[in-house]
Design an enzyme around this catalytic site. Sequence first.
Site, PDB file in Angstrom:
ATOM      1  N   ASN A  10       0.863  -1.191   0.000  1.00  0.00           N
ATOM      2  CA  ASN A  10       0.000   0.000   0.000  1.00  0.00           C
ATOM      3  C   ASN A  10       0.898   1.239   0.000  1.00  0.00           C
ATOM      4  OD1 ASN A  10      -1.433   2.272   1.043  1.00  0.00           O
ATOM      5  ND2 ASN A  10      -3.081   0.903   1.665  1.00  0.00           N
ATOM      6  N   ASP A  12      -0.122   4.469  -0.186  1.00  0.00           N
ATOM      7  CA  ASP A  12      -0.827   5.712   0.183  1.00  0.00           C
ATOM      8  C   ASP A  12       0.101   6.738   0.830  1.00  0.00           C
ATOM      9  OD1 ASP A  12      -3.174   4.519  -0.574  1.00  0.00           O
ATOM     10  OD2 ASP A  12      -3.937   4.219   1.456  1.00  0.00           O
ATOM     11  N   HIS A  13       0.985   6.240   1.710  1.00  0.00           N
ATOM     12  CA  HIS A  13       1.762   7.198   2.504  1.00  0.00           C
ATOM     13  C   HIS A  13       2.949   7.791   1.749  1.00  0.00           C
ATOM     14  CE1 HIS A  13      -1.032   6.764   5.579  1.00  0.00           C
ATOM     15  NE2 HIS A  13      -0.809   5.476   5.726  1.00  0.00           N
ATOM     16  N   ARG A  21       3.164  18.847   1.283  1.00  0.00           N
ATOM     17  CA  ARG A  21       3.749  20.081   0.746  1.00  0.00           C
ATOM     18  C   ARG A  21       3.157  20.507  -0.581  1.00  0.00           C
ATOM     19  NH1 ARG A  21       8.807  21.956   2.409  1.00  0.00           N
ATOM     20  NH2 ARG A  21       8.806  21.908   4.657  1.00  0.00           N
ATOM     21  N   HIS A  46      -5.635   3.728  -1.741  1.00  0.00           N
ATOM     22  CA  HIS A  46      -6.972   3.997  -1.211  1.00  0.00           C
ATOM     23  C   HIS A  46      -7.387   5.388  -1.682  1.00  0.00           C
ATOM     24  CE1 HIS A  46      -9.674   4.108   2.661  1.00  0.00           C
ATOM     25  NE2 HIS A  46     -10.345   4.450   1.572  1.00  0.00           N
ATOM     26  N   ARG A  48      -9.576   7.968  -1.128  1.00  0.00           N
ATOM     27  CA  ARG A  48     -10.542   8.383  -0.102  1.00  0.00           C
ATOM     28  C   ARG A  48     -11.406   9.511  -0.625  1.00  0.00           C
ATOM     29  NH1 ARG A  48      -8.848   6.598   5.354  1.00  0.00           N
ATOM     30  NH2 ARG A  48     -10.644   7.813   5.989  1.00  0.00           N
ATOM     31  N   ARG A  52      -7.194  12.752   0.822  1.00  0.00           N
ATOM     32  CA  ARG A  52      -6.107  13.250   1.691  1.00  0.00           C
ATOM     33  C   ARG A  52      -4.733  12.792   1.218  1.00  0.00           C
ATOM     34  NH1 ARG A  52      -7.151   9.922   7.253  1.00  0.00           N
ATOM     35  NH2 ARG A  52      -9.197  10.885   7.073  1.00  0.00           N
ATOM     36  N   HIS A  53      -4.662  11.660   0.527  1.00  0.00           N
ATOM     37  CA  HIS A  53      -3.355  11.265  -0.009  1.00  0.00           C
ATOM     38  C   HIS A  53      -3.443  10.931  -1.504  1.00  0.00           C
ATOM     39  CE1 HIS A  53      -5.104   7.518   1.370  1.00  0.00           C
ATOM     40  NE2 HIS A  53      -4.673   7.616   2.609  1.00  0.00           N
ATOM     41  N   GLU A  73      -8.517   0.404  -3.020  1.00  0.00           N
ATOM     42  CA  GLU A  73      -9.361   0.409  -1.806  1.00  0.00           C
ATOM     43  C   GLU A  73     -10.318   1.576  -1.914  1.00  0.00           C
ATOM     44  OE1 GLU A  73      -7.445   0.797   1.968  1.00  0.00           O
ATOM     45  OE2 GLU A  73      -6.067  -0.816   1.469  1.00  0.00           O
ATOM     46  N   THR A 104      -8.232   3.532   8.256  1.00  0.00           N
ATOM     47  CA  THR A 104      -9.464   2.747   8.246  1.00  0.00           C
ATOM     48  C   THR A 104      -9.669   2.070   9.607  1.00  0.00           C
ATOM     49  OG1 THR A 104      -8.843   2.265   5.972  1.00  0.00           O
ATOM     50  CG2 THR A 104     -10.751   1.084   6.854  1.00  0.00           C
ATOM     51  N   GLU A 154     -10.696  -9.582   2.934  1.00  0.00           N
ATOM     52  CA  GLU A 154      -9.469  -9.142   3.592  1.00  0.00           C
ATOM     53  C   GLU A 154      -9.768  -9.040   5.081  1.00  0.00           C
ATOM     54  OE1 GLU A 154      -7.108  -6.076   1.779  1.00  0.00           O
ATOM     55  OE2 GLU A 154      -6.252  -5.491   3.709  1.00  0.00           O
ATOM     56  N   HIS A 193      -3.624  -4.532   7.640  1.00  0.00           N
ATOM     57  CA  HIS A 193      -3.766  -3.415   8.572  1.00  0.00           C
ATOM     58  C   HIS A 193      -2.890  -3.610   9.806  1.00  0.00           C
ATOM     59  CE1 HIS A 193      -5.306   0.224  10.252  1.00  0.00           C
ATOM     60  NE2 HIS A 193      -5.969   0.424   9.126  1.00  0.00           N
ATOM     61  N   GLY A 215       1.275  -1.420   4.286  1.00  0.00           N
ATOM     62  CA  GLY A 215       1.655  -0.105   3.812  1.00  0.00           C
ATOM     63  C   GLY A 215       2.531   0.688   4.759  1.00  0.00           C
ATOM     64  N   HIS A 216       1.957   1.120   5.869  1.00  0.00           N
ATOM     65  CA  HIS A 216       2.599   2.108   6.728  1.00  0.00           C
ATOM     66  C   HIS A 216       3.989   1.673   7.185  1.00  0.00           C
ATOM     67  CE1 HIS A 216       3.176   4.576  10.385  1.00  0.00           C
ATOM     68  NE2 HIS A 216       2.553   5.490   9.665  1.00  0.00           N
TER      69      HIS A 216
HETATM   70  N1  PXP Z   1      -5.736  -3.125   4.039  1.00  0.00           N
HETATM   71  C1  PXP Z   1      -6.721  -2.195   4.166  1.00  0.00           C
HETATM   72  C2  PXP Z   1      -8.100  -2.581   3.765  1.00  0.00           C
HETATM   73  C3  PXP Z   1      -6.444  -0.901   4.636  1.00  0.00           C
HETATM   74  O1  PXP Z   1      -7.434  -0.005   4.746  1.00  0.00           O
HETATM   75  C4  PXP Z   1      -5.109  -0.572   4.932  1.00  0.00           C
HETATM   76  C5  PXP Z   1      -4.777   0.830   5.372  1.00  0.00           C
HETATM   77  O2  PXP Z   1      -4.976   1.701   4.313  1.00  0.00           O
HETATM   78  C6  PXP Z   1      -4.121  -1.551   4.777  1.00  0.00           C
HETATM   79  C7  PXP Z   1      -4.470  -2.823   4.359  1.00  0.00           C
HETATM   80  C8  PXP Z   1      -2.681  -1.282   5.067  1.00  0.00           C
HETATM   81  O3  PXP Z   1      -2.556  -1.015   6.435  1.00  0.00           O
HETATM   82  P1  PXP Z   1      -1.162  -0.498   7.006  1.00  0.00           P
HETATM   83  O4  PXP Z   1      -0.883   0.801   6.333  1.00  0.00           O
HETATM   84  O5  PXP Z   1      -1.427  -0.388   8.475  1.00  0.00           O
HETATM   85  O6  PXP Z   1      -0.148  -1.548   6.664  1.00  0.00           O
END
Ligand code: PXP
Length: 246
Positions: A10, A12-13, A21, A46, A48, A52-53, A73, A104, A154, A193, A215-216
């Site tokens: 993931n 997103d970040h 910025r 994702h 959203r 936001r990202h 997502e 989420t 999931e 997650h 992701g994170h």
């Molecule tokens: N799966 C889903 C459905 C999520 O919403 C997220 C967070 O966006 C992730 C996986 C990834 O989670 P994390 O960023 O905590 O690894």
Amino acid sequence: MKKRLKLGVNIDHVATIRQARGTVYPDLLEAAQSCKAAGADGVTVHLREDRRHIQDEDVWRLRRECRLPLNLEMANVPAIVRIALRVKPDEVCLVPERRRELTTEGGLDVLGQFRPMQATVARLRAAGIVVSIFIEPDPRQLEATAKLGASCVELHTGAFAEARGTRLERELRRLRHAANVAHDLGLQVNAGHGINYDNIGRILELPWLDTLNIGHSIVARAIFCGLKQAVREMHAALTGYRGGTP
Ligand code: PXP
């Protein structure tokens, strides 16, 4: 039975840093290509409602130019469903979304929203998109998910990621039971997650896993060693998967 566990990254970040910025960097496609070079099996973003990202153009660009399978997502809201039907990602994972949440929180209430979700799942599937539903490891939600016509689930691992001691063992039992129920219902079992380099070992105890979406922790690790290396390290951790059998 040994089964290769897939890694969906993931990103997103990566976009979070860009949006902080309003710059054009870091480039999301370059991030996806680094994930691919490091052995990732797919990328997840994702889109959203509050953008936001991830932005709409990110999703289009990844679809057009990234050779990895794309997992989008999204919440089950008309404007985003319309985008998904036009972009046609390989997979859509339906998730709950609240504007004020940090990330989420909790899984989808499939039982409570059965009819609107059923209609969306049917439209996405008719467009050739694989549909996954993000839910708590709860057998009643799993049964409803199978009835929806989704092919994947999931399992939300957030409660597991936050638990310690006996609560952690309880969350793992819930996840294990849910994975068995999902498999018996004919659903592909994914999970995600809060999975990180420290807790991944316990996740590998679960049976029937096909894909982990992470992701994170990977993007955070990338600060110190680069994205390719961070993905490689997570990928290496997954190779220990034995299908949940001791
Ligand atoms: N799966 C889903 C459905 C999520 O919403 C997220 C967070 O966006 C992730 C996986 C990834 O989670 P994390 O960023 O905590 O690894």
